[in-house]
Design an enzyme around this catalytic site. Structure first.
Site, mmCIF file in Angstrom:
data_model
loop_
_atom_site.group_PDB
_atom_site.id
_atom_site.type_symbol
_atom_site.label_atom_id
_atom_site.label_comp_id
_atom_site.label_asym_id
_atom_site.label_seq_id
_atom_site.Cartn_x
_atom_site.Cartn_y
_atom_site.Cartn_z
ATOM 1 N N ASP A 282 -0.256 -3.266 2.295
ATOM 2 C CA ASP A 282 -0.977 -2.017 2.522
ATOM 3 C C ASP A 282 -1.984 -2.209 3.651
ATOM 4 O O ASP A 282 -2.455 -3.325 3.900
ATOM 5 C CB ASP A 282 -1.732 -1.632 1.230
ATOM 6 C CG ASP A 282 -2.069 -0.153 1.123
ATOM 7 O OD1 ASP A 282 -2.338 0.467 2.163
ATOM 8 O OD2 ASP A 282 -2.091 0.365 0.000
ATOM 9 N N HIS B 130 -4.748 -0.626 3.284
ATOM 10 C CA HIS B 130 -5.975 -0.399 2.514
ATOM 11 C C HIS B 130 -5.931 -1.197 1.208
ATOM 12 O O HIS B 130 -4.846 -1.430 0.656
ATOM 13 C CB HIS B 130 -6.117 1.088 2.166
ATOM 14 C CG HIS B 130 -5.961 2.007 3.336
ATOM 15 N ND1 HIS B 130 -4.727 2.454 3.767
ATOM 16 C CD2 HIS B 130 -6.889 2.560 4.163
ATOM 17 C CE1 HIS B 130 -4.894 3.249 4.820
ATOM 18 N NE2 HIS B 130 -6.196 3.324 5.083
ATOM 19 N N ASP C 175 3.295 -0.015 0.628
ATOM 20 C CA ASP C 175 2.802 1.229 1.214
ATOM 21 C C ASP C 175 3.333 1.323 2.643
ATOM 22 O O ASP C 175 3.284 0.350 3.395
ATOM 23 C CB ASP C 175 1.264 1.213 1.213
ATOM 24 C CG ASP C 175 0.643 2.547 1.594
ATOM 25 O OD1 ASP C 175 1.093 3.157 2.574
ATOM 26 O OD2 ASP C 175 -0.317 2.958 0.920
#
Length: 316
Positions: free
Chosen positions: A128, A130, A231
């Site tokens: 990801d 984040h 993601d």
């Protein structure tokens, strides 16, 4: 070409966008199916069952100022947890087709419960841009796709997601790769709780294999189960534009394929999230096709088995 071992896979569509900042992720499951995710896994020799799409449960909970659609997201999270648990109990590898990243607050908790029932530890590998480690209070945006890791790691104040205590994952069993955007208060939480984070500078300096291999060795040594959450914004936005939270400087196609290939070779995968695909922002479906291609690598497709080989044949 079929891989040299096969697994039983359960596809679960999660058309949730209540946790996202932009509309569109609810189309993600349909886009992944249209891009041929089931057919790609079937071609590798895996037994694929599509369990259809999850429907959010009706949930009544007190909304919080500055937090968007808490009741709706909690309804999705609880439904995801229930469906994922069902697929895990059937002996299949759940592959969740998202949908925004809030769904991982349900899928990882279900995986943690299954691991506990087997007397084994659960580890989480998080690809990801984040960390998604905000709480309701720390999140500057209030969008709940930014809190799932905090939920499944058991940070206090997030009990509304499940309506009570749930199995959690210790922070030291979480490895995050590709991170390049953390909110100010979220960063303090990451450091305080000792979350395992490798940002893109670490990937640049050491290479993705050198960061991933020790974590996989830890999982294997502990006889652990492994949940992987991928993601779309882990990838460089220029190659994967179909995401509402783009952050420049992401992983290349080759880095991502290498990570997926290493995961297949490890034999450790027990559950998988594919999240934040927003087909509304895609370009002729290329991000969906790339995500399917990466999933195929994760389930055993080798470099020379890729469809691009036909181009080489025509050029020869």
């Amino acid at each position: 070409m079929p891989s040299n071992r096969s697994v039983s896979v359960g596809l679960i569509g999660v058309p949730v966008e209540a946790g996202a900042s932009q509309r569109g992720p609810l189309m993600g499951p349909a886009a992944l199916r249209t891009a041929g995710i089931g057919e790609a896994l079937d071609a590798l020799g895996h037994a694929v069952t599509d369990f259809g799409d999850v429907t959010a449960q009706p949930v009544e909970c007190q909304e919080m100022p500055g937090v968007h659609r808490l009741g709706k997201v909690a309804g999705w999270v609880r439904a995801v947890r229930q469906r994922t648990a069902h697929v895990l109990e059937s002996g299949r590898v759940p592959v969740l087709l998202g949908g925004d990243h809030s769904l991982s607050a349900g899928s990882v908790v279900a995986a943690a419960a299954q691991a506990r029932a087997e007397g084994r530890p659960l580890f989480v590998l998080w690809f990801d841009a984040h960390t998604d480690f905000n709480t309701f209070e720390s999140s500057p945006s209030g969008h709940l796709h930014g809190v799932p890791a905090a939920v499944f790691c058991g940070l206090p104040g997030l009990e509304a997601m499940h309506g009570g205590p749930v199995p959690t994952v210790p922070c030291e069993r979480v490895c995050m790769l590709g991170i390049r955007s953390i909110d100010r208060e979220e960063e303090a939480l990451v450091l305080r709780h000792g979350l395992g984070v490798h940002d893109m500078r670490a990937v640049d300096e050491h290479g993705i294999a050198a960061l991933l291999r020790p974590f996989l060795e830890r999982v294997a040594a502990a006889n652990g189960r492994l949940h992987v959450s991928l993601d779309v914004d882990f990838l460089e936005p220029e190659i994967a534009p179909a995401v509402g939270t783009t952050v420049p400087g992401g992983a290349t196609v080759r880095e991502a394929h290498l990570a997926m290939e290493m995961l297949w070779e490890s034999g450790l995968l027990s559950s998988l999230d594919l999240v934040e695909l927003n087909p509304f922002l895609d370009e002729a479906g290329r991000t969906a096709r790339l995500l399917v291609d990466l999933t195929a690598s994760l389930f055993g497709r080798r470099v020379l088995d890729r469809p691009t080989r036909s181009r080489w044949s025509r050029a020869a």
